[in-house]
Scaffold this active site. Structure first.
Site, PDB file in Angstrom:
ATOM      1  N   LYS A  22      30.887 -12.525  32.918  1.00 23.77           N
ATOM      2  CA  LYS A  22      30.029 -12.514  31.731  1.00 23.77           C
ATOM      3  C   LYS A  22      28.648 -13.103  32.038  1.00 23.77           C
ATOM      4  O   LYS A  22      27.621 -12.542  31.670  1.00 23.77           O
ATOM      5  CB  LYS A  22      30.696 -13.321  30.606  1.00 23.77           C
ATOM      6  CG  LYS A  22      29.853 -13.368  29.366  1.00 23.77           C
ATOM      7  CD  LYS A  22      30.108 -14.561  28.483  1.00 23.77           C
ATOM      8  CE  LYS A  22      29.871 -15.897  29.032  1.00 23.77           C
ATOM      9  NZ  LYS A  22      29.037 -16.845  28.326  1.00 23.77           N
ATOM     10  N   ASN A  23      28.620 -14.233  32.729  1.00 21.12           N
ATOM     11  CA  ASN A  23      27.330 -14.887  32.940  1.00 21.12           C
ATOM     12  C   ASN A  23      26.425 -14.117  33.905  1.00 21.12           C
ATOM     13  O   ASN A  23      25.206 -14.182  33.795  1.00 21.12           O
ATOM     14  CB  ASN A  23      27.532 -16.328  33.418  1.00 21.12           C
ATOM     15  CG  ASN A  23      28.002 -17.221  32.278  1.00 21.12           C
ATOM     16  OD1 ASN A  23      27.944 -16.836  31.113  1.00 21.12           O
ATOM     17  ND2 ASN A  23      28.490 -18.404  32.609  1.00 21.12           N
ATOM     18  N   CYS A 117      23.295 -26.891  21.203  1.00 22.82           N
ATOM     19  CA  CYS A 117      24.514 -26.220  20.781  1.00 22.82           C
ATOM     20  C   CYS A 117      25.654 -27.215  20.864  1.00 22.82           C
ATOM     21  O   CYS A 117      25.439 -28.380  21.169  1.00 22.82           O
ATOM     22  CB  CYS A 117      24.770 -24.960  21.588  1.00 22.82           C
ATOM     23  SG  CYS A 117      25.274 -25.296  23.253  1.00 22.82           S
ATOM     24  N   ARG A 122      20.799 -29.130  25.567  1.00 25.55           N
ATOM     25  CA  ARG A 122      20.366 -27.988  26.379  1.00 25.55           C
ATOM     26  C   ARG A 122      18.870 -27.672  26.318  1.00 25.55           C
ATOM     27  O   ARG A 122      18.449 -26.643  25.782  1.00 25.55           O
ATOM     28  CB  ARG A 122      21.192 -26.755  26.017  1.00 25.55           C
ATOM     29  CG  ARG A 122      22.672 -27.021  26.180  1.00 25.55           C
ATOM     30  CD  ARG A 122      23.525 -25.830  25.893  1.00 25.55           C
ATOM     31  NE  ARG A 122      23.679 -24.972  27.057  1.00 25.55           N
ATOM     32  CZ  ARG A 122      24.537 -23.963  27.119  1.00 25.55           C
ATOM     33  NH1 ARG A 122      25.309 -23.686  26.098  1.00 25.55           N
ATOM     34  NH2 ARG A 122      24.633 -23.216  28.198  1.00 25.55           N
ATOM     35  N   ASP A 125      13.090 -27.159  29.457  1.00 26.43           N
ATOM     36  CA  ASP A 125      11.848 -27.605  30.098  1.00 26.43           C
ATOM     37  C   ASP A 125      11.688 -27.061  31.518  1.00 26.43           C
ATOM     38  O   ASP A 125      10.560 -26.798  31.960  1.00 26.43           O
ATOM     39  CB  ASP A 125      11.799 -29.145  30.108  1.00 26.43           C
ATOM     40  CG  ASP A 125      13.020 -29.747  30.789  1.00 26.43           C
ATOM     41  OD1 ASP A 125      14.153 -29.472  30.346  1.00 26.43           O
ATOM     42  OD2 ASP A 125      12.854 -30.472  31.791  1.00 26.43           O
ATOM     43  N   GLN A 126      12.777 -26.873  32.247  1.00 25.94           N
ATOM     44  CA  GLN A 126      12.661 -26.394  33.632  1.00 25.94           C
ATOM     45  C   GLN A 126      12.270 -24.912  33.688  1.00 25.94           C
ATOM     46  O   GLN A 126      11.580 -24.477  34.604  1.00 25.94           O
ATOM     47  CB  GLN A 126      13.966 -26.625  34.400  1.00 25.94           C
ATOM     48  CG  GLN A 126      14.341 -28.086  34.523  1.00 25.94           C
ATOM     49  CD  GLN A 126      13.248 -28.906  35.205  1.00 25.94           C
ATOM     50  OE1 GLN A 126      12.797 -28.583  36.309  1.00 25.94           O
ATOM     51  NE2 GLN A 126      12.807 -29.963  34.532  1.00 25.94           N
ATOM     52  N   ASP A 305      32.455 -25.257  33.058  1.00 27.21           N
ATOM     53  CA  ASP A 305      33.100 -24.235  32.223  1.00 27.21           C
ATOM     54  C   ASP A 305      34.616 -24.202  32.401  1.00 27.21           C
ATOM     55  O   ASP A 305      35.309 -23.471  31.705  1.00 27.21           O
ATOM     56  CB  ASP A 305      32.522 -22.843  32.538  1.00 27.21           C
ATOM     57  CG  ASP A 305      31.162 -22.649  31.898  1.00 27.21           C
ATOM     58  OD1 ASP A 305      30.713 -23.549  31.173  1.00 27.21           O
ATOM     59  OD2 ASP A 305      30.543 -21.590  32.131  1.00 27.21           O
ATOM     60  N   ILE A 327      27.575 -32.473  33.348  1.00 29.40           N
ATOM     61  CA  ILE A 327      26.584 -31.419  33.057  1.00 29.40           C
ATOM     62  C   ILE A 327      26.197 -31.402  31.569  1.00 29.40           C
ATOM     63  O   ILE A 327      25.011 -31.444  31.243  1.00 29.40           O
ATOM     64  CB  ILE A 327      27.121 -30.018  33.451  1.00 29.40           C
ATOM     65  CG1 ILE A 327      27.689 -30.017  34.885  1.00 29.40           C
ATOM     66  CG2 ILE A 327      26.023 -28.952  33.288  1.00 29.40           C
ATOM     67  CD1 ILE A 327      26.712 -30.019  36.013  1.00 29.40           C
ATOM     68  N   ARG A 397      33.554 -14.253  22.541  1.00 29.36           N
ATOM     69  CA  ARG A 397      32.217 -14.177  23.157  1.00 29.36           C
ATOM     70  C   ARG A 397      32.325 -13.927  24.654  1.00 29.36           C
ATOM     71  O   ARG A 397      31.434 -13.323  25.242  1.00 29.36           O
ATOM     72  CB  ARG A 397      31.473 -15.505  22.943  1.00 29.36           C
ATOM     73  CG  ARG A 397      30.953 -15.698  21.535  1.00 29.36           C
ATOM     74  CD  ARG A 397      30.151 -16.959  21.456  1.00 29.36           C
ATOM     75  NE  ARG A 397      29.314 -17.087  22.645  1.00 29.36           N
ATOM     76  CZ  ARG A 397      28.750 -18.199  23.061  1.00 29.36           C
ATOM     77  NH1 ARG A 397      28.904 -19.308  22.411  1.00 29.36           N
ATOM     78  NH2 ARG A 397      27.999 -18.206  24.150  1.00 29.36           N
TER      79      ARG A 397
HETATM   80  C1  UD1 Z   1      24.897 -21.768  32.496  1.00 27.88           C
HETATM   81  C2  UD1 Z   1      26.097 -20.986  32.047  1.00 27.88           C
HETATM   82  C3  UD1 Z   1      27.097 -21.901  31.359  1.00 27.88           C
HETATM   83  C4  UD1 Z   1      27.458 -23.048  32.296  1.00 27.88           C
HETATM   84  C5  UD1 Z   1      26.210 -23.754  32.811  1.00 27.88           C
HETATM   85  C6  UD1 Z   1      26.506 -24.796  33.880  1.00 27.88           C
HETATM   86  C7  UD1 Z   1      25.167 -18.803  31.608  1.00 27.88           C
HETATM   87  C8  UD1 Z   1      24.777 -17.807  30.596  1.00 27.88           C
HETATM   88  N1  UD1 Z   1      25.623 -19.974  31.130  1.00 27.88           N
HETATM   89  O1  UD1 Z   1      24.291 -22.352  31.342  1.00 27.88           O
HETATM   90  O2  UD1 Z   1      28.251 -21.140  31.048  1.00 27.88           O
HETATM   91  O3  UD1 Z   1      28.226 -23.991  31.563  1.00 27.88           O
HETATM   92  O4  UD1 Z   1      25.312 -22.789  33.414  1.00 27.88           O
HETATM   93  O5  UD1 Z   1      27.180 -24.214  34.950  1.00 27.88           O
HETATM   94  O6  UD1 Z   1      25.106 -18.582  32.796  1.00 27.88           O
HETATM   95  N2  UD1 Z   1      18.801 -28.534  31.836  1.00 27.88           N
HETATM   96  C9  UD1 Z   1      17.626 -29.222  31.622  1.00 27.88           C
HETATM   97  N3  UD1 Z   1      16.465 -28.497  31.498  1.00 27.88           N
HETATM   98  C10 UD1 Z   1      16.443 -27.134  31.593  1.00 27.88           C
HETATM   99  C11 UD1 Z   1      17.645 -26.456  31.813  1.00 27.88           C
HETATM  100  C12 UD1 Z   1      18.813 -27.184  31.943  1.00 27.88           C
HETATM  101  O7  UD1 Z   1      17.606 -30.458  31.536  1.00 27.88           O
HETATM  102  O8  UD1 Z   1      15.363 -26.549  31.475  1.00 27.88           O
HETATM  103  C13 UD1 Z   1      20.069 -29.296  31.989  1.00 27.88           C
HETATM  104  C14 UD1 Z   1      21.122 -28.929  30.935  1.00 27.88           C
HETATM  105  O9  UD1 Z   1      20.956 -29.671  29.737  1.00 27.88           O
HETATM  106  C15 UD1 Z   1      22.408 -29.275  31.653  1.00 27.88           C
HETATM  107  C16 UD1 Z   1      22.083 -28.909  33.110  1.00 27.88           C
HETATM  108  O10 UD1 Z   1      20.668 -28.878  33.211  1.00 27.88           O
HETATM  109  O11 UD1 Z   1      22.662 -30.634  31.577  1.00 27.88           O
HETATM  110  C17 UD1 Z   1      22.638 -27.586  33.572  1.00 27.88           C
HETATM  111  O12 UD1 Z   1      22.270 -26.580  32.640  1.00 27.88           O
HETATM  112  P1  UD1 Z   1      22.073 -25.055  33.079  1.00 27.88           P
HETATM  113  O13 UD1 Z   1      22.580 -24.902  34.476  1.00 27.88           O
HETATM  114  O14 UD1 Z   1      20.684 -24.645  32.788  1.00 27.88           O
HETATM  115  O15 UD1 Z   1      23.052 -24.310  32.097  1.00 27.88           O
HETATM  116  P2  UD1 Z   1      22.801 -22.906  31.415  1.00 27.88           P
HETATM  117  O16 UD1 Z   1      22.017 -22.028  32.314  1.00 27.88           O
HETATM  118  O17 UD1 Z   1      22.342 -23.121  30.025  1.00 27.88           O
END
Ligand code: UD1
Length: 430
Positions: A22-23, A117, A122, A125-126, A305, A327, A397
Site C-alpha cells: 500500500k505505501n 492524526c 506528524r 517540516d522536512q 507499523d 517513531i 484503508r
Molecule cells: C510512513 C508510512 C507509515 C509509517 C511511517 C514510518 C506511508 C504512506 N506511510 O509515514 O505507514 O508508519 O512511514 O515508517 O508510507 N517527521 C518530522 N518531520 C517531517 C516528517 C516526519 O519530524 O517533515 C517525523 C514524524 O513525526 C515521525 C518520523 O519523522 O516521528 C517518521 O515519519 P515519516 O517517516 O515521515 O512517516 P510518514 O512518511 O508519515
C-alpha cells in the site's frame, strides 16, 4: 457501522497470498502524474487509501482506467488543476505526495496541509525544507500549502530526521529538477526503493535508494511505463504475528523475505519456527511464547507499523516484555483496548511494559487506526470468547479482503453492518 465479530481460539493454519504494498502504491500512483504518457501499474492493492488517491487525481483531470482489480492505467495528459482539496487529505494523508509530484512536473502545487492524526502530530517540516532547498517558494494560505518555482535547482540536502514521506516527496520533485541533487540521511524503506525504481523506469536518474544517500540527476521529461509494485511487508508481517499469537502455522506467499527480516528475527526470539523460501515465509508457533524487548526504528529496524501486532502477541507470552515506540508518540492507544481483554500493560511515555498473561478474553474494542485495528483482530482471534472490533473502516484503508484471508486460514471472523446482523452472527458463531 461496520464491525468484525470474531470468535477466538482457532489456530490459523494454511497459506495466504500477500498483495502489493500500500505505501509503495501511494507514492507510485502520485508519481504517475509526472508524465503525459500512459503508465500501467500492476499488483496494485485494492484498498481504500489507494482508491481515494486515485479519486483525488481524477478530480484534477487525471484519467484512470481499471484493467482488473489489481491493474490500473493512468494518463495525466489532461490535468487542469494543481490543487488537491482538504477532503482528500483528510481521508488520506499521503495525498501530500502530490505536492512533490506536481511541483516536479508543473512547478506548482497546492495541497491542503495535513493535520496531526491519531498516532502522532506528524509534522512535514522536512518535506518543506527539501522543497525550499530545491529553490521552491513554499507558503501557507487558508490551510493550503503552496509550493511553486520558476526553476527547480539541484541541492545538497541533509534531513534532520529520517522521514519516509519527506524522502519520497523531495525525491519526486528533484527527479525533474536541473542538475544533480544529493539527499543525505534519507529513509531506506523498501517502498522508498520501489518508488525510485518506478521513477527510473519512467526515465528518471535516481541512484542510491535503499542506502543513506540518494543522488538524483534531474531530467526534463519522464515517459510512460509498466510497473509491478512490491509485496506488502506489513500485510505479510500482520499474518505472521497472527500465526504466532494463535499458535498457528501460516505461510505468507508472494513476499520478499529480505524485507521481513526484522519481523522474522523477533518471531524467532518469541520462540516461533520460521522457514524462509524464495518468495514465501512460513511461521510455526507451538507452545509458550517467550517475552522480548523491541524498539521501533526506521528500516532496517523493527517497523512502527508492526508494533501493535507485536504488542498484542507479547500480551500472551510467558513473561514481561518491553516495547519502545521511537517513531510516533501516540501509538500505544491500542494497549488500552487490549487491557479491556484482560492484558496486563503499563505505559510510561514511549515505553510499554507488557506482562504476559495466559490468554485474552473476548470484548468489544475499537480499531482506532489502521495497524491498531489489524492488531485487535489478531487479539480477537487469539482470545477466548467473542470479540467485536468497531470502526473497521480503518482496517480497510490498508488491508484487502482481510476477513476473507483470515477465514481461509481457519479464523472465525465475519463483517457485520448493523446491530441486527451482529446479534444474528453472535447466535451463529457463539
Ligand atoms: C510512513 C508510512 C507509515 C509509517 C511511517 C514510518 C506511508 C504512506 N506511510 O509515514 O505507514 O508508519 O512511514 O515508517 O508510507 N517527521 C518530522 N518531520 C517531517 C516528517 C516526519 O519530524 O517533515 C517525523 C514524524 O513525526 C515521525 C518520523 O519523522 O516521528 C517518521 O515519519 P515519516 O517517516 O515521515 O512517516 P510518514 O512518511 O508519515
Amino acid at each position: 457501522m461496520d464491525r468484525y465479530i470474531i470468535k477466538g481460539g482457532n489456530p490459523l493454519v494454511g497459506e495466504v497470498e500477500i498483495g502489493g504494498a500500500k505505501n509503495a502504491a501511494l507514492g507510485i500512483i502520485a508519481a504517475s502524474i509526472m508524465t503525459d504518457e500512459t503508465v500501467t501499474i500492476e499488483n496494485l492493492p485494492d484498498v481504500n487509501d489507494t482508491n481515494v488517491l486515485l479519486e483525488a487525481m481524477q478530480g484534477i483531470g487525471v484519467r484512470v482506467m481499471r484493467i482488473d482489480r489489481h491493474t490500473v492505467k493512468i494518463n495525466a495528459s489532461s490535468v487542469f488543476s494543481h490543487c488537491i482539496e482538504y477532503d482528500y487529505i483528510r481521508k488520506i494523508r499521503a495525498s501530500y505526495y502530490l505536492l512533490g509530484a506536481l511541483l516536479g512536473k508543473y512547478r506548482h502545487a497546492e495541497v491542503a496541509l495535513p493535520g496531526g492524526c491519531k498516532i502522532g502530530s506528524r509534522p512535514i517540516d522536512q518535506h518543506i525544507k527539501g522543497f525550499k532547498a530545491l529553490g521552491a517558494k513554499v507558503t501557507l494560505n487558508h490551510g493550503n500549502i503552496i509550493t511553486e518555482a520558476d526553476q527547480l535547482r539541484s541541492t545538497h540536502l541533509y534531513f534532520d530526521v529520517v522521514s519516509v514521506g519527506a524522502t519520497i516527496n523531495v525525491m519526486m520533485a528533484a527527479a525533474m529538477s536541473e542538475g544533480t541533487t544529493i539527499m543525505e540521511n534519507v529513509a531506506k524503506e523498501p517502498h522508498v526503493v520501489d518508488i525510485a525504481n518506478f521513477l527510473n523506469s519512467m526515465g528518471a536518474k535516481i541512484r542510491g535508494a535503499g542506502t543513506n544517500v540518494i543522488r538524483i540527476t534531474g531530467v526534463r521529461k519522464l515517459h510512460g511505463t509498466t510497473y509491478s509494485i512490491i509485496p506488502d511487508q506489513i500485510e505479510a508481517g500482520t499474518f505472521m504475528f497472527a500465526a504466532a499469537a494463535t499458535r498457528g502455522d501460516v505461510t505468507v506467499l508472494n513476499v520478499i523475505p529480505k524485507h521481513l527480516e526484522a519481523t522474522i528475527y523477533k518471531l524467532i526470539e518469541l520462540g516461533c519456527e520460521v522457514e524462509e523460501f524464495d518468495d514465501a515465509v512460513r511461521v510455526v508457533s507451538k507452545g509458550n511464547l517467550k517475552p522480548t524487548t523491541v524498539k521501533t526504528l526506521p528500516y532496517t529496524g523493527f517497523p512502527t507499523d508492526m508494533q501493535p501486532q507485536m504488542g498484542v502477541t507479547l500480551s500472551i507470552c510467558s513473561g514481561t516484555s518491553i516495547v519502545i515506540e521511537s517513531i510516533f508518540e501516540n501509538r500505544f492507544k491500542y494497549l488500552d483496548e487490549i487491557k479491556r481483554m484482560g492484558a496486563d500493560v503499563q505505559v510510561d511515555g514511549t515505553t510499554a511494559t507488557i506482562r504476559g498473561i495466559d490468554h485474552l478474553c473476548g470484548a468489544n474494542v475499537n480499531a482506532l487506526d489502521l495497524r491498531a485495528g489489524a492488531a485487535l483482530c489478531i487479539a480477537g482471534l487469539a482470545a477466548e470468547g467473542t470479540t467485536v472490533v468497531d470502526d473497521i473502516h480503518y482496517i480497510k484503508r490498508g488491508y484487502e479482503k482481510f476477513d476473507e484471508k483470515l477465514r481461509s486460514l481457519g479464523g472465525i471472523i465475519e463483517e457485520v453492518d448493523s446491530e441486527r446482523a451482529l446479534q444474528k452472527a453472535r447466535m451463529r458463531i457463539g
